[in-house]
Design a protein around this motif. Structure first.
Motif, PDB file in Angstrom:
ATOM      1  N   LEU A 236      31.266  38.883  35.130  1.00 15.08           N
ATOM      2  CA  LEU A 236      32.118  37.361  35.378  1.00 15.08           C
ATOM      3  C   LEU A 236      33.436  37.087  35.554  1.00 15.08           C
ATOM      4  O   LEU A 236      33.484  35.806  35.969  1.00 15.08           O
ATOM      5  CB  LEU A 236      33.170  38.088  33.493  1.00 15.08           C
ATOM      6  N   SER A 237      33.708  37.635  36.098  1.00 11.85           N
ATOM      7  CA  SER A 237      34.748  37.914  37.488  1.00 11.85           C
ATOM      8  C   SER A 237      33.689  37.439  38.817  1.00 11.85           C
ATOM      9  O   SER A 237      34.616  36.458  39.600  1.00 11.85           O
ATOM     10  CB  SER A 237      35.197  39.607  38.250  1.00 11.85           C
ATOM     11  N   PHE A 238      32.833  37.918  39.106  1.00 15.49           N
ATOM     12  CA  PHE A 238      32.205  37.352  40.633  1.00 15.49           C
ATOM     13  C   PHE A 238      31.585  35.520  39.902  1.00 15.49           C
ATOM     14  O   PHE A 238      31.226  35.006  41.047  1.00 15.49           O
ATOM     15  CB  PHE A 238      31.047  37.900  40.589  1.00 15.49           C
ATOM     16  N   GLU A 239      31.642  35.918  38.731  1.00 14.01           N
ATOM     17  CA  GLU A 239      30.945  34.081  38.948  1.00 14.01           C
ATOM     18  C   GLU A 239      31.582  33.101  38.267  1.00 14.01           C
ATOM     19  O   GLU A 239      32.109  31.760  38.065  1.00 14.01           O
ATOM     20  CB  GLU A 239      30.212  34.327  36.913  1.00 14.01           C
ATOM     21  N   LEU A 240      33.690  33.578  38.520  1.00 12.50           N
ATOM     22  CA  LEU A 240      34.449  32.434  37.829  1.00 12.50           C
ATOM     23  C   LEU A 240      34.260  31.171  39.036  1.00 12.50           C
ATOM     24  O   LEU A 240      34.556  30.101  38.681  1.00 12.50           O
ATOM     25  CB  LEU A 240      35.928  33.644  38.448  1.00 12.50           C
ATOM     26  N   PRO A 241      34.104  31.623  40.621  1.00 11.76           N
ATOM     27  CA  PRO A 241      34.293  29.861  41.048  1.00 11.76           C
ATOM     28  C   PRO A 241      33.426  28.976  40.592  1.00 11.76           C
ATOM     29  O   PRO A 241      34.010  27.862  41.025  1.00 11.76           O
ATOM     30  CB  PRO A 241      33.738  30.741  42.325  1.00 11.76           C
ATOM     31  N   PHE A 242      32.192  29.490  39.882  1.00 13.43           N
ATOM     32  CA  PHE A 242      31.385  28.665  40.048  1.00 13.43           C
ATOM     33  C   PHE A 242      31.069  27.280  38.674  1.00 13.43           C
ATOM     34  O   PHE A 242      30.862  26.823  38.292  1.00 13.43           O
ATOM     35  CB  PHE A 242      30.250  28.828  39.565  1.00 13.43           C
ATOM     36  N   ALA A 243      32.444  28.165  38.005  1.00 12.93           N
ATOM     37  CA  ALA A 243      33.113  27.147  36.746  1.00 12.93           C
ATOM     38  C   ALA A 243      34.452  26.401  37.293  1.00 12.93           C
ATOM     39  O   ALA A 243      34.912  25.205  37.215  1.00 12.93           O
ATOM     40  CB  ALA A 243      32.961  28.421  35.428  1.00 12.93           C
ATOM     41  N   LEU A 244      34.976  27.652  38.017  1.00 10.72           N
ATOM     42  CA  LEU A 244      36.372  27.482  38.300  1.00 10.72           C
ATOM     43  C   LEU A 244      36.514  25.992  39.302  1.00 10.72           C
ATOM     44  O   LEU A 244      37.473  25.505  39.064  1.00 10.72           O
ATOM     45  CB  LEU A 244      36.792  28.846  38.413  1.00 10.72           C
ATOM     46  N   ILE A 245      35.635  26.451  40.338  1.00  8.76           N
ATOM     47  CA  ILE A 245      35.547  25.410  41.452  1.00  8.76           C
ATOM     48  C   ILE A 245      35.595  23.392  40.935  1.00  8.76           C
ATOM     49  O   ILE A 245      35.590  22.711  41.502  1.00  8.76           O
ATOM     50  CB  ILE A 245      35.385  25.744  43.014  1.00  8.76           C
ATOM     51  N   PRO A 246      34.477  23.552  40.320  1.00  3.45           N
ATOM     52  CA  PRO A 246      34.093  22.176  39.730  1.00  3.45           C
ATOM     53  C   PRO A 246      35.199  21.672  39.077  1.00  3.45           C
ATOM     54  O   PRO A 246      35.812  20.433  38.463  1.00  3.45           O
ATOM     55  CB  PRO A 246      33.134  22.608  38.443  1.00  3.45           C
ATOM     56  N   LEU A 247      36.128  22.048  37.945  1.00  2.51           N
ATOM     57  CA  LEU A 247      37.184  22.249  37.104  1.00  2.51           C
ATOM     58  C   LEU A 247      38.296  21.856  37.989  1.00  2.51           C
ATOM     59  O   LEU A 247      38.011  20.483  37.844  1.00  2.51           O
ATOM     60  CB  LEU A 247      37.062  22.991  35.775  1.00  2.51           C
ATOM     61  N   LEU A 248      38.618  22.238  38.913  1.00  4.28           N
ATOM     62  CA  LEU A 248      39.310  21.932  39.864  1.00  4.28           C
ATOM     63  C   LEU A 248      39.215  20.751  40.678  1.00  4.28           C
ATOM     64  O   LEU A 248      40.140  19.450  40.888  1.00  4.28           O
ATOM     65  CB  LEU A 248      39.845  23.244  40.898  1.00  4.28           C
ATOM     66  N   LYS A 249      38.049  20.590  40.796  1.00  2.00           N
ATOM     67  CA  LYS A 249      37.821  19.105  41.899  1.00  2.00           C
ATOM     68  C   LYS A 249      37.781  18.494  40.872  1.00  2.00           C
ATOM     69  O   LYS A 249      38.392  16.699  41.221  1.00  2.00           O
ATOM     70  CB  LYS A 249      36.390  19.617  42.849  1.00  2.00           C
TER      71      LYS A 249
END
Length: 475
Positions: free
Chosen positions: A347-360
């Motif tokens: 889950l920690s390794f997968e976090l960027p692929f939900a977090l980055i779109p959200l931040l963008k």
């Protein structure tokens, strides 16, 4: 629902092991993780309130087909990875309550949540309150136990506010803690849940709604912070005590959810295993409902497919049961406990692929208009996000290199493994860079703009009608 997601079996497992192996050293990870969780949960809620769409729907509209397909698969994998601790936690609960093997409890877990979902027709709120009460029974037990074992206040405060990663395996355990706290599927879920509330489309209405959701999430996450601190403090104090019996010392050296009920012995005595098992069962079941809703929104947003909840739960749970069942049969309780930590790391390794779109999206004028994030929130969120991503890449690369250098496999096998895994690591980094620097191309009309357009249309129609009425009738 938000609070329950942060005290699920995955959190409890990583908290217990962090306290047993590192005492209070990793408490700062909990603090930073939940502060970060509060920020991104509020960003997720704001995104849903302003745009009227949830994160999965925005990803589907914004990205090319191959990108959104990859994001959908990764989101589904995150939902499955989050369900593994719930399955194993429920299996451990049945083991404690009925003394059956863990693998049998894992099989029963496949149908238990379907029964719970079926009971929701008799009152969702009542069911949620009942489950929450059972979970908070366990939280109260840890608070009382903490008052009995009395962890040193100065050491707890140092662990909370002084970052350290000095112990063996501290980096891996900190990644597991972050993965159990900041879960990618929660970002999809929270942006969708706010759409069920009737929020006004006016500027003041949306601002008030965003402020309310921030306050609501803040209370839930503050409670979750206290519970996580209590669990780590109790585990750290009991397992590092000088008068620990040999039996308890053996449990602390390989602490899992099913062997940790002895930590509450001072509070509950002989009934500690029963009460702990009931609370663990409630925690696993309630968290699974959260995962089922998240999976439904992910599939609906990316594929425009809406499945019945029982069918969606059956599909996710069937996939999650396979690795849980295999590991619990081969490795027993210890192997199942390690699988929970591995799932949290995934889950920690997968976090960027939900977090980055959200931040963008939440920082984009095309998506949020005048409601986009302030420069301070944007900067702080991106810094924390890339710290987590950097830790993940560092841990993955060092672990991989260390394993290749020190394993007993033949040289050609190590070369083959390196040829396969190192390009995957580069692909991971390249995907993160692509999502970060790709420019948004799709502009969304916010709910406020839609309402303004409707009001303008109504005003135009009213003007035409008034003009027609003011004309003199023909002679």
């Amino acid at each position: 629902m938000v609070c329950l997601a942060y005290i699920d079996p995955g959190n409890l497992e990583t908290d217990l092991q962090a306290g047993a192996y590192h005492k209070y050293e990793l408490l700062w990870v909990i603090l930073i993780g939940l502060i970060f969780a509060l920020i991104i949960q509020s960003l997720s809620a704001n995104l849903g309130v302003v745009t009227g769409r949830h994160l999965a729907e925005l990803c589907k509209t914004e990205y090319p087909v191959w990108v959104k397909t990859c994001l959908w698969l990764l989101a589904e994998l995150a939902v499955i990875a989050s369900d593994i601790p719930e399955v194993i936690g429920t299996g451990f609960a049945f083991n404690l309550l009925f003394h059956i093997p863990v693998w049998t409890g894992v099989l029963i877990a496949g149908s238990s949540t379907l029964l719970l979902l079926g009971l929701q027709r008799y009152g969702v709120r009542k069911l949620e309150v009942a489950v929450a009460l059972l979970v908070f029974v366990m939280a109260a037990c840890f608070f009382v136990e903490m008052s009995i074992v009395k962890p040193p206040v100065n050491e707890v405060l140092q662990g909370l506010f002084i970052p350290r990663l000095s112990g063996p395996g501290a980096t891996g355990d900190s990644i597991a803690l972050l993965g159990a706290l900041v879960m990618p599927h929660n970002l999809f879920l929270h942006s969708a849940l706010v759409l069920s509330r009737n929020t006004p489309a006016s500027a003041k209405g949306m601002k008030d709604a965003c402020r309310f959701f921030l306050f609501e999430s803040g209370i839930a996450l503050f409670v979750a912070l206290l519970v996580n601190i209590a669990v780590i403090s109790v585990s750290g104090t009991v397992c590092n005590a000088t008068n620990l019996s040999p039996e308890d010392a053996a449990k602390c050296s390989d602490l899992t959810l099913d062997s940790s009920s002895f930590l509450l012995r001072n509070v509950l005595g002989k009934s500690s295993a029963t009460v702990y098992g009931i609370a663990l069962l409630a925690s696993g079941q309630s968290s699974t409902i959260t995962g089922t809703y998240a999976g439904q929104y992910v599939m609906q947003g990316f594929l425009d497919i809406k499945m019945k909840q029982w069918l969606r739960n059956l599909m996710t749970r069937s996939i999650a049961i396979v690795p849980s069942l295999i590991v619990s049969i081969i490795g027993g309780s210890s192997g199942a406990g390690r699988l929970i930590v591995i799932a949290s790391m995934i889950l920690s390794f997968e976090l960027p692929f939900a977090l980055i779109p959200l931040l963008k999206f939440s920082s984009s004028s095309n998506k949020m208009g005048e409601n986009k994030n302030s420069i301070y929130i944007v900067g702080f969120s991106w810094v924390l996000g890339f710290v987590i991503i950097g830790i993940n890449v560092y841990f993955l690369s060092t672990k991989l290199v260390g394993w290749i250098l020190h394993n007993t496999l033949p040289t050609f096998a190590n070369v083959l493994i390196g040829i396969v895994l190192f390009p995957l690591m580069l692909l991971y980094v390249a995907a993160v860079i692509y999502l970060t620097f790709r420019k948004d191309t799709v502009r969304f009309v916010s709910r406020r703009e839609l309402q303004a357009g409707d009001d303008a249309d109504k005003a135009q129609v009213a003007t035409v009608v008034a003009d027609e009425d003011s004309k003199e009738p023909p002679v």
